[in-house]
Each structure stands twice: as structure tokens, then as C-alpha cells.
Design a protein around this motif. Sequence first.
Motif, mmCIF file in Angstrom:
data_model
loop_
_atom_site.group_PDB
_atom_site.id
_atom_site.type_symbol
_atom_site.label_atom_id
_atom_site.label_comp_id
_atom_site.label_asym_id
_atom_site.label_seq_id
_atom_site.Cartn_x
_atom_site.Cartn_y
_atom_site.Cartn_z
ATOM 1 N N ASP A 1 14.654 -17.798 67.468
ATOM 2 C CA ASP A 1 13.490 -18.358 68.145
ATOM 3 C C ASP A 1 12.232 -17.715 67.558
ATOM 4 O OD1 ASP A 1 13.103 -15.835 69.337
ATOM 5 O OD2 ASP A 1 14.124 -16.416 71.168
ATOM 6 N N ARG A 2 11.090 -18.229 67.931
ATOM 7 C CA ARG A 2 9.814 -17.784 67.354
ATOM 8 C C ARG A 2 9.575 -16.296 67.586
ATOM 9 N NH1 ARG A 2 3.945 -19.464 69.438
ATOM 10 N NH2 ARG A 2 2.757 -18.424 67.826
ATOM 11 N N GLU A 3 9.819 -15.820 68.799
ATOM 12 C CA GLU A 3 9.583 -14.413 69.122
ATOM 13 C C GLU A 3 10.481 -13.495 68.291
ATOM 14 O OE1 GLU A 3 9.529 -11.420 72.991
ATOM 15 O OE2 GLU A 3 10.423 -13.403 73.190
ATOM 16 N N THR A 4 11.745 -13.843 68.186
ATOM 17 C CA THR A 4 12.691 -13.029 67.422
ATOM 18 C C THR A 4 12.321 -13.025 65.946
ATOM 19 O OG1 THR A 4 14.421 -13.555 69.013
ATOM 20 C CG2 THR A 4 15.133 -12.661 66.906
ATOM 21 N N ARG A 5 11.927 -14.180 65.410
ATOM 22 C CA ARG A 5 11.497 -14.255 64.015
ATOM 23 C C ARG A 5 10.281 -13.363 63.772
ATOM 24 N NH1 ARG A 5 11.695 -19.682 64.232
ATOM 25 N NH2 ARG A 5 9.446 -19.855 64.026
ATOM 26 N N THR A 6 9.331 -13.381 64.709
ATOM 27 C CA THR A 6 8.132 -12.557 64.568
ATOM 28 C C THR A 6 8.483 -11.073 64.616
ATOM 29 O OG1 THR A 6 6.788 -14.294 65.561
ATOM 30 C CG2 THR A 6 5.849 -12.068 65.540
ATOM 31 N N GLU A 7 9.363 -10.687 65.529
ATOM 32 C CA GLU A 7 9.777 -9.282 65.616
ATOM 33 C C GLU A 7 10.528 -8.856 64.366
ATOM 34 O OE1 GLU A 7 11.957 -9.315 69.269
ATOM 35 O OE2 GLU A 7 10.151 -9.189 70.498
ATOM 36 N N LEU A 8 11.405 -9.713 63.867
ATOM 37 C CA LEU A 8 12.132 -9.394 62.642
ATOM 38 C C LEU A 8 11.178 -9.331 61.450
ATOM 39 C CD1 LEU A 8 14.830 -8.780 61.351
ATOM 40 C CD2 LEU A 8 15.259 -11.244 61.201
ATOM 41 N N ALA A 9 10.195 -10.198 61.439
ATOM 42 C CA ALA A 9 9.199 -10.165 60.376
ATOM 43 C C ALA A 9 8.401 -8.858 60.413
ATOM 44 C CB ALA A 9 8.260 -11.365 60.505
ATOM 45 N N MET A 10 8.054 -8.392 61.608
ATOM 46 C CA MET A 10 7.332 -7.128 61.760
ATOM 47 C C MET A 10 8.186 -5.971 61.244
ATOM 48 S SD MET A 10 4.703 -5.354 62.718
ATOM 49 C CE MET A 10 3.700 -6.380 63.766
ATOM 50 N N LEU A 11 9.448 -5.943 61.612
ATOM 51 C CA LEU A 11 10.350 -4.892 61.139
ATOM 52 C C LEU A 11 10.501 -4.954 59.628
ATOM 53 C CD1 LEU A 11 13.142 -5.038 63.874
ATOM 54 C CD2 LEU A 11 11.481 -3.195 63.508
ATOM 55 N N SER A 12 10.612 -6.154 59.109
ATOM 56 C CA SER A 12 10.762 -6.327 57.666
ATOM 57 C C SER A 12 9.523 -5.859 56.926
ATOM 58 C CB SER A 12 11.054 -7.787 57.349
ATOM 59 O OG SER A 12 11.251 -7.962 55.979
ATOM 60 N N ALA A 13 8.351 -6.185 57.456
ATOM 61 C CA ALA A 13 7.111 -5.749 56.819
ATOM 62 C C ALA A 13 6.964 -4.230 56.878
ATOM 63 C CB ALA A 13 5.920 -6.417 57.491
ATOM 64 N N ALA A 14 7.349 -3.636 57.995
ATOM 65 C CA ALA A 14 7.197 -2.190 58.174
ATOM 66 C C ALA A 14 8.222 -1.390 57.379
ATOM 67 C CB ALA A 14 7.300 -1.833 59.652
#
Length: 107
Positions: free
Chosen positions: A25-38
Motif C-alpha cells: 500500500d502507499r504508506e508501506t511503500r513510502t516507509e520502505l522508500a524512506m528506509l531504502s534512502a536512509a
Amino acid sequence: MSLDDLQDAVEEQNAELADHAVSLDRETRTELAMLSAALDPEDVDDLVGRAVHQFFDTLVQSGKLDFHLRSEYDATYDEYLSGMSFEEMTGGREFPQTEEDGRRYQY
């Protein structure tokens, strides 16, 4: 690096995750994207794997996995790992209790 760079990296990762094999879902994708960027892993699948391991460990340590296994399968994780039920591990099946055993403590 700045907050804008972080925002760009998260947006870029979020776009890549839209095509990920696991439906997110959108929220999970955003959280995973944040972790990936960090964390800048070599592959996003590494983060998903680590997240699954962490979630699994949390459930095991808290006893919640055993609760769900017991209610669904009448077994615990330890029983699953050993391949034997608690009764089999403790010899309870070799020496089943009878109704007479219940009177042992009556005076």
C-alpha cells in the motif's frame, strides 16, 4: 545531503517500489522508500527480508507467535522446531494421568 535530497531519494525509491513483486500500500511503500534512502541497501529485497526477520523475531520474543500458533494449530514454535509436542517432550504420553491421579492431593 539535505532534506530535499532525502525527499528526492524517497520519492525515487517509492516509484521503484510501485513495481515491486510484493503488493504494497502507499504508506508501506513510502516507509520502505524512506528506509531504502536512509540505509542505501544494494537491493530493496534486502530491506524487506530484514523487516520480515525483525517482525518474526519480535513475535517470537513476545510470545505472540506462540499464541497465534497455539490458537490456529495447537502447537508452539518450540514444538514445531523440535518436531514433538510438549507432552511428548516431557513424557506425558508415556505416563498419561488418570482420574485417580487427581485424588492424590485430596485429604
